[in-house]
Design an enzyme around this catalytic site. Structure first.
Site, mmCIF file in Angstrom:
data_model
loop_
_atom_site.group_PDB
_atom_site.id
_atom_site.type_symbol
_atom_site.label_atom_id
_atom_site.label_comp_id
_atom_site.label_asym_id
_atom_site.label_seq_id
_atom_site.Cartn_x
_atom_site.Cartn_y
_atom_site.Cartn_z
ATOM 1 N N SER A 162 -75.042 -22.095 19.572
ATOM 2 C CA SER A 162 -73.934 -23.052 19.565
ATOM 3 C C SER A 162 -73.573 -23.392 21.012
ATOM 4 O O SER A 162 -74.435 -23.837 21.753
ATOM 5 C CB SER A 162 -72.749 -22.479 18.788
ATOM 6 O OG SER A 162 -71.732 -23.434 18.637
ATOM 7 N N HIS A 188 -75.539 -25.868 16.709
ATOM 8 C CA HIS A 188 -74.364 -26.674 16.401
ATOM 9 C C HIS A 188 -74.283 -27.844 17.377
ATOM 10 O O HIS A 188 -74.183 -27.636 18.596
ATOM 11 C CB HIS A 188 -73.086 -25.834 16.512
ATOM 12 C CG HIS A 188 -73.051 -24.677 15.563
ATOM 13 N ND1 HIS A 188 -72.293 -23.551 15.803
ATOM 14 C CD2 HIS A 188 -73.665 -24.462 14.373
ATOM 15 C CE1 HIS A 188 -72.443 -22.705 14.784
ATOM 16 N NE2 HIS A 188 -73.281 -23.237 13.917
ATOM 17 N N MET A 281 -69.672 -19.961 20.050
ATOM 18 C CA MET A 281 -68.343 -19.593 19.589
ATOM 19 C C MET A 281 -68.386 -19.153 18.136
ATOM 20 O O MET A 281 -69.241 -19.580 17.369
ATOM 21 C CB MET A 281 -67.398 -20.802 19.706
ATOM 22 C CG MET A 281 -67.083 -21.253 21.111
ATOM 23 S SD MET A 281 -66.273 -22.883 21.136
ATOM 24 C CE MET A 281 -64.947 -22.664 19.956
#
Length: 347
Positions: A162, A188, A281
């Protein structure tokens, strides 16, 4: 309670500055300390206000965001979150910014979008908390040729990442030879960015890198990146492993989700798989990686020191999903080590 994250908002549009400021100020843990309309104003504001984080528009007058970011990373390294249009051109510029050293990116909202700027406040707070030492990244290496003595085994590699994943994935995949094991990735990223990222990886790496399509067969020497948007990437069919794009709601707040990918790999490949969780995250991927480890897969996590955000890898490690942690520059070699065919024959 820790002090709020202090943010400088930089955008040439007063309307956009106002929207970003309003969204950030709705979070009590974020303090917008100033605004700037171009790079010259931003430079003065950074000196005067010493913000923790800067949100930076890519397209600005006098000096574009990429050029200004280069100067920030050279003269005053700090967390910068890029704000970009959701276009092919915007995606290319944003990916270049992430390679230069931007912390993360968000797309500018389109009409009718229910949550403009999504999790911008969370990204700002993560950027402010980050212990990363901001330095200008090393130059991108020329892709390596096929490794003559690398004999690929029968393992499938699944990678989740991510925030910070653009740089991390480049660092890992540039270690791969042209005859790498079949590799599936969920990163992501806004929907319009993944195709541009796959194309960029394809130019920088020896294997073929492509955005995953439904039904694409997993092959040696190919890497498949989950498309952003409405579907999750999974793998299916033990007899003829292939990509499957599956409709479904967000998992852990994400679509595509790393957990969705890891769960499917655990079920399909078991011990004939390697799971890798990189910087990011939140907790997406941690439960899926644990499922992979329980199924007999080898599991690898990026260590805290080299993560932009030690979130996903930390949760995975604390759950017991990570067999071993490695610094970023060692992960590519470790993947090849555990996926190579044994001398007496393929695994």
């Amino acid at each position: 309670m820790s002090a709020p994250a202090r943010v400088l908002v930089v955008d040439d549009s007063p309307t956009m500055r106002g929207l970003i400021t309003a969204i950030l100020r709705s979070d009590p843990e974020v303090d917008v300390v100033g605004q700037a309309g171009d790079a010259l104003e931003a430079r003065a504001a950074i000196k005067a206000l010493n913000p923790d984080v800067v949100t930076l528009d890519i397209e600005m007058p006098n000096m574009n965001g990429l050029d200004f970011l280069e100067k920030i990373m050279t003269l005053r390294p700090m967390p910068v979150i890029m704000v970009s249009t959701m276009t092919h051109r915007g995606a290319e510029a944003t990916l270049a910014a992430l390679e230069i050293g931007a912390f993360d990116c968000v797309g500018k909202p389109v009409p009718g979008e229910p949550r403009p700027f999504g999790d911008l406040a969370e990204k700002v707070k993560a950027a402010a908390r980050s212990q990363r030492q901001y330095v200008k990244p090393a130059a991108i290496r020329v892709p390596p040729p096929a490794v003559a003595d690398f004999r690929v085994g029968r393992k499938i590699v699944a990678i989740g990442s991510s925030t910070g994943g653009v740089e991390a994935l480049i660092a890992v995949l540039q270690k791969f030879p042209a005859n790498c094991p079949p590799t599936v990735i969920t990163q992501h990223m806004p929907p319009s960015f993944t195709r541009s990222f796959a194309e960029r990886l394809n130019r920088l790496c020896a294997p073929v890198v492509q955005e995953a399509t439904d039904g694409a067969r997993l092959e040696i020497g190919k890497i498949y990146l989950a498309p952003g948007g409405e579907r999750h990437l999974q793998v299916a069919s033990a007899s003829a492993p292939h990509c499957r794009l599956v409709e479904g709601g967000p998992i852990n707040g994400h679509r595509p989700s790393v957990d969705a990918l890891f769960d499917s790999v655990a079920e399909l490949a078991g011990r004939n798989a390697v799971g890798v969780i990189l910087t990011g995250m939140g907790r997406d991927g941690a439960a899926g990686l644990l499922k992979m480890r329980h199924a007999g897969a080898r599991t690898i996590g990026q260590n805290e020191k080299t993560c932009v955000v030690y979130g996903m890898p930390r949760v995975a490690f604390e759950l017991g999903a990570v067999e071993q942690q490695f610094p970023l520059n060692a992960i590519g070699e470790e993947i090849l080590k555990v996926t190579a065919a044994r001398k007496e024959g393929s695994e």
